[in-house]
Design an enzyme around this catalytic site. Structure first.
Site, PDB file in Angstrom:
ATOM      1  N   THR A  66       7.059 -28.645  22.360  1.00 12.06           N
ATOM      2  CA  THR A  66       5.708 -29.182  22.188  1.00 12.06           C
ATOM      3  C   THR A  66       5.509 -29.394  20.689  1.00 12.06           C
ATOM      4  O   THR A  66       5.799 -30.472  20.176  1.00 12.06           O
ATOM      5  CB  THR A  66       4.641 -28.235  22.785  1.00 12.06           C
ATOM      6  OG1 THR A  66       4.871 -26.909  22.308  1.00 12.06           O
ATOM      7  CG2 THR A  66       4.718 -28.250  24.293  1.00 12.06           C
ATOM      8  N   LYS A  72      11.898 -23.123  24.014  1.00 15.19           N
ATOM      9  CA  LYS A  72      10.786 -23.645  23.216  1.00 15.19           C
ATOM     10  C   LYS A  72       9.870 -22.482  22.880  1.00 15.19           C
ATOM     11  O   LYS A  72       9.809 -21.487  23.615  1.00 15.19           O
ATOM     12  CB  LYS A  72      10.034 -24.747  23.923  1.00 15.19           C
ATOM     13  CG  LYS A  72       9.121 -24.225  25.005  1.00 15.19           C
ATOM     14  CD  LYS A  72       7.932 -25.125  25.242  1.00 15.19           C
ATOM     15  CE  LYS A  72       7.133 -25.331  23.998  1.00 15.19           C
ATOM     16  NZ  LYS A  72       5.934 -24.479  23.931  1.00 15.19           N
ATOM     17  N   THR A  79       3.250 -21.510  26.669  1.00 14.57           N
ATOM     18  CA  THR A  79       4.128 -21.254  25.564  1.00 14.57           C
ATOM     19  C   THR A  79       5.630 -21.235  25.728  1.00 14.57           C
ATOM     20  O   THR A  79       6.295 -22.221  25.615  1.00 14.57           O
ATOM     21  CB  THR A  79       3.756 -19.867  24.996  1.00 14.57           C
ATOM     22  OG1 THR A  79       2.380 -19.821  24.955  1.00 14.57           O
ATOM     23  CG2 THR A  79       4.369 -19.638  23.660  1.00 14.57           C
ATOM     24  N   GLU A  97       3.948 -20.145  14.857  1.00 12.12           N
ATOM     25  CA  GLU A  97       2.904 -20.980  14.281  1.00 12.12           C
ATOM     26  C   GLU A  97       2.545 -20.542  12.873  1.00 12.12           C
ATOM     27  O   GLU A  97       2.059 -19.432  12.670  1.00 12.12           O
ATOM     28  CB  GLU A  97       1.666 -20.924  15.145  1.00 12.12           C
ATOM     29  CG  GLU A  97       1.899 -21.556  16.481  1.00 12.12           C
ATOM     30  CD  GLU A  97       0.671 -21.456  17.323  1.00 12.12           C
ATOM     31  OE1 GLU A  97       0.162 -22.512  17.672  1.00 12.12           O
ATOM     32  OE2 GLU A  97       0.225 -20.344  17.589  1.00 12.12           O
ATOM     33  N   ASN A 106      -4.649 -23.284  15.068  1.00 14.86           N
ATOM     34  CA  ASN A 106      -5.343 -22.832  16.271  1.00 14.86           C
ATOM     35  C   ASN A 106      -6.843 -23.032  16.230  1.00 14.86           C
ATOM     36  O   ASN A 106      -7.524 -22.777  17.215  1.00 14.86           O
ATOM     37  CB  ASN A 106      -5.019 -21.368  16.535  1.00 14.86           C
ATOM     38  CG  ASN A 106      -3.603 -21.215  17.042  1.00 14.86           C
ATOM     39  OD1 ASN A 106      -3.278 -21.710  18.105  1.00 14.86           O
ATOM     40  ND2 ASN A 106      -2.758 -20.582  16.243  1.00 14.86           N
ATOM     41  N   THR A 116     -12.027 -29.343  21.935  1.00 15.89           N
ATOM     42  CA  THR A 116     -11.733 -29.994  23.220  1.00 15.89           C
ATOM     43  C   THR A 116     -12.782 -31.040  23.504  1.00 15.89           C
ATOM     44  O   THR A 116     -13.899 -30.959  22.999  1.00 15.89           O
ATOM     45  CB  THR A 116     -11.733 -28.955  24.341  1.00 15.89           C
ATOM     46  OG1 THR A 116     -12.819 -28.079  24.163  1.00 15.89           O
ATOM     47  CG2 THR A 116     -10.453 -28.163  24.318  1.00 15.89           C
TER      48      THR A 116
END
Lengths: 387, 387
Positions: free
Chosen positions: B144, B166, B177, B260, B382, B387
């Site tokens: 991703t 991943k 995830t 991340e 994050n 959204t």
């Protein structure tokens, strides 16, 4: 609005030179004989003042509290124990008390020896200027990197509960954290204070999270001296319990609002859990989820992260029971996920607080938690220092 | 160095249009009959592909794995289950398998319906281009927001173990995830794969932490087809177990290194715990401590935070046993805290990795953990999406 709001309490805050500048030593004392109790961090690594004060309270009712900021006196070995004991002895000597009647609290850097001579000089100065209007000075002297003093007050039928706290402002590299001192002129019997303090703390200080960390020094102390003169009865006891809850709740909320780097307050409410214990586990897991907390910082009604956190809440050696098909989630009152299906709604979140409600649809267990968001400033405050 | 490194495996990666651009659907298949096993997220909220694939493996040995990126098919209700099932059916139909012989995995945004027609078209395309050199394409199709493909290889006496994974790149608002697919031409009996996969995963994927989150979709799948033709014996079984450990360990480490916003790898080693379980609890607590992780970002050898974290490691309804007077801590080999006393040393930390060793001085329990640091970029990735 302070630890001297209740009758019969005096306090002071002085500059002892423990940290670079400003007031850094507070003293609170009850004039009439008081009773009291304390609740301590459950961390297995306990700071010296915690070890010493716990021992003191095993044999005596507390009459005075000394708090120093700047140095936590944690992980300081035998010397740390000796320094905490000397601090209590000096205060006792100044105030005509037994050493065991003095509670000592420290907050500040971990692993640095207490500059004990400065502390002892500070104790003497603080004892000399104790005053019935000294609460504000005391409240300012216990802060480390808090943005402001934290005080609260509640009054009942003829009595007062007041308190001060310092919060989670760990901008130094090794800083130990949360302290609160609550005073009341309500009359309690010796040995009885803990039965009032514990439920109040369970519903307040134990329901907040800035970063899920548990410090070596956390303490909440209650002193009750009966100076109000009110008579006890069941109704008044209930009222006192409520007032104590209000003060602890207000101080706890102030600590979260002033959490490191905090910009958004998360008000998390879990209902419908199979048990209250599981509701608490789920609420705590959501309150400590970095993904939920960064989403709050981004004003993102991110129910996916809430579901994922709820599904992985440590409980009873596994995870608390949830079933996605029974779960519902709302943000600020707008349902975003209802009994297993997305609603398609996307509420706009812009305020300084966001209410996240989760109904697990399984039973009657409910719990709430307050948390701060996870922000750039949290990282900056905790990363940009080197020892 | 891929899932097609072992003999008898073919793979492909295609652009199915599930996300905006790039490959997003991978297919891995064993040509000879294979056996296998999978380990799944322990989150109580399970994505549809996890529910469907778990059921498949109850009645069949896996022969093929379909992975889509972009949409996690989690929290998608009954429709999600139907879509995952249709995906497996389509792959089975293309490959001449039973539906139950196909494992389906998804990674991506939570709560968004799988674009199932695109996925089915992608499955047909992927099945048409399966190739013995398709491993790299497959590894790129499951990513991703990972910075790069994650693959690993280990060879034994006559056999090969290869894998792809991943990681935790949750830059989308609701992303689920970690996935890994490991293939080998070592011969295993039906029903036997799990006994090899579980210890390898326990020592690798279960010992890493980017942010302590546990997703709805995590999965590790092992396929073993025996195409190497080697004979089994105890020594070779041990060698296979080691090779599987090496591949899982390498993939796990790549996931943390590409966590991340990660800039520093924390290699946490706990020894001297009263039990291995408590060593693991302490290592995990340190690996997930925001204060330890921000200190690592700031290259700060902050042993105070390590002590405070170690003292509050959830275990057995309380905290794992530690005694500060027996504890020692070192950073990159330099002792900073020795049996309860600061050493006064302050090692300079500047590298891309930091080794944090904690000896609890209580017993023989030991455990290690790999973690990433907590950085501005973690918060940015994050927080900055709505959204």
């Amino acid at each position: 609005m302070s630890v001297t709001a209740a009758r019969g309490f005096v306090a002071s805050g002085v500059e002892a030179g423990i940290r670079r500048s400003g007031r850094d030593l507070a003293l609170v004392r009850s004039i009439p004989r008081s009773v009291g109790a304390a609740l301590w961090t459950t961390n297995r690594v306990l700071a010296a003042p915690v070890l010493v004060s716990k021992r003191h309270l095993e044999s005596a009712e507390p009459q005075a509290v000394v708090v120093n900021a700047g140095v936590a006196n944690a992980a300081t070995g035998e010397e740390g124990i000796a320094n905490a004991t000397r601090t209590a002895e000096e205060a006792a000597s100044c105030l005509g008390l037994e050493r065991e009647e003095v509670v000592v609290l420290s907050t500040g850097v971990i692993g640095v020896p207490l500059p004990v001579e400065r502390v002892l000089t500070g104790v003497r100065e603080a004892a000399a200027v104790l005053a019935p209007d000294g609460g504000d000075a005391a409240a300012s002297a216990i802060l480390t990197t808090d943005r402001g003093a934290k005080q609260a007050l509640a009054t009942g039928d003829g009595f007062v509960v007041g308190g001060m706290a310092k919060g989670a402002g760990m901008i130094h590299p090794r800083l130990a954290t949360m302290l609160a001192v609550v005073t009341t002129d309500y009359p309690l019997e010796p040995g009885e204070a803990l039965s009032f303090l514990r439920p109040a703390v369970d519903e307040s200080f134990n329901r907040i999270s800035v970063d899920g960390e548990c410090s070596t020094n956390d303490a909440v102390v209650l002193l009750a001296n009966g100076a109000s003169g009110v008579a006890r009865n069941r109704a008044r006891d209930t009222e006192f319990a409520s007032a104590l809850g209000v003060v602890c709740g207000a101080l706890a909320r102030e600590i979260v609002e002033d959490g490191e780097g905090a910009t958004v307050l998360l008000e998390i409410q879990v209902s419908g859990a199979a048990s209250e214990e599981e509701a608490t586990a789920v609420a705590k897991r959501i309150a400590t989820s970095p993904l939920v907390k960064t989403a709050a910082f981004g004003h993102d009604p991110n129910w996916g992260r809430v579901l994922a956190a709820a599904g992985s809440a440590p409980w009873n050696g596994g995870f608390a029971r949830v079933e996605v098909n029974r779960m519902s989630v709302s943000f600020d009152g707008t349902p975003v996920f209802a009994r297993g299906e997305p609603t398609g709604e996307t509420p706009a979140l812009g305020g300084a607080a966001v209410a996240i409600e989760i109904d697990l649809g399984l039973g009657e267990g409910a719990a709430s938690y307050l948390a701060s968001d996870l922000t750039y400033d949290y990282v900056r405050l905790n990363a940009e220092y080197t020892t």
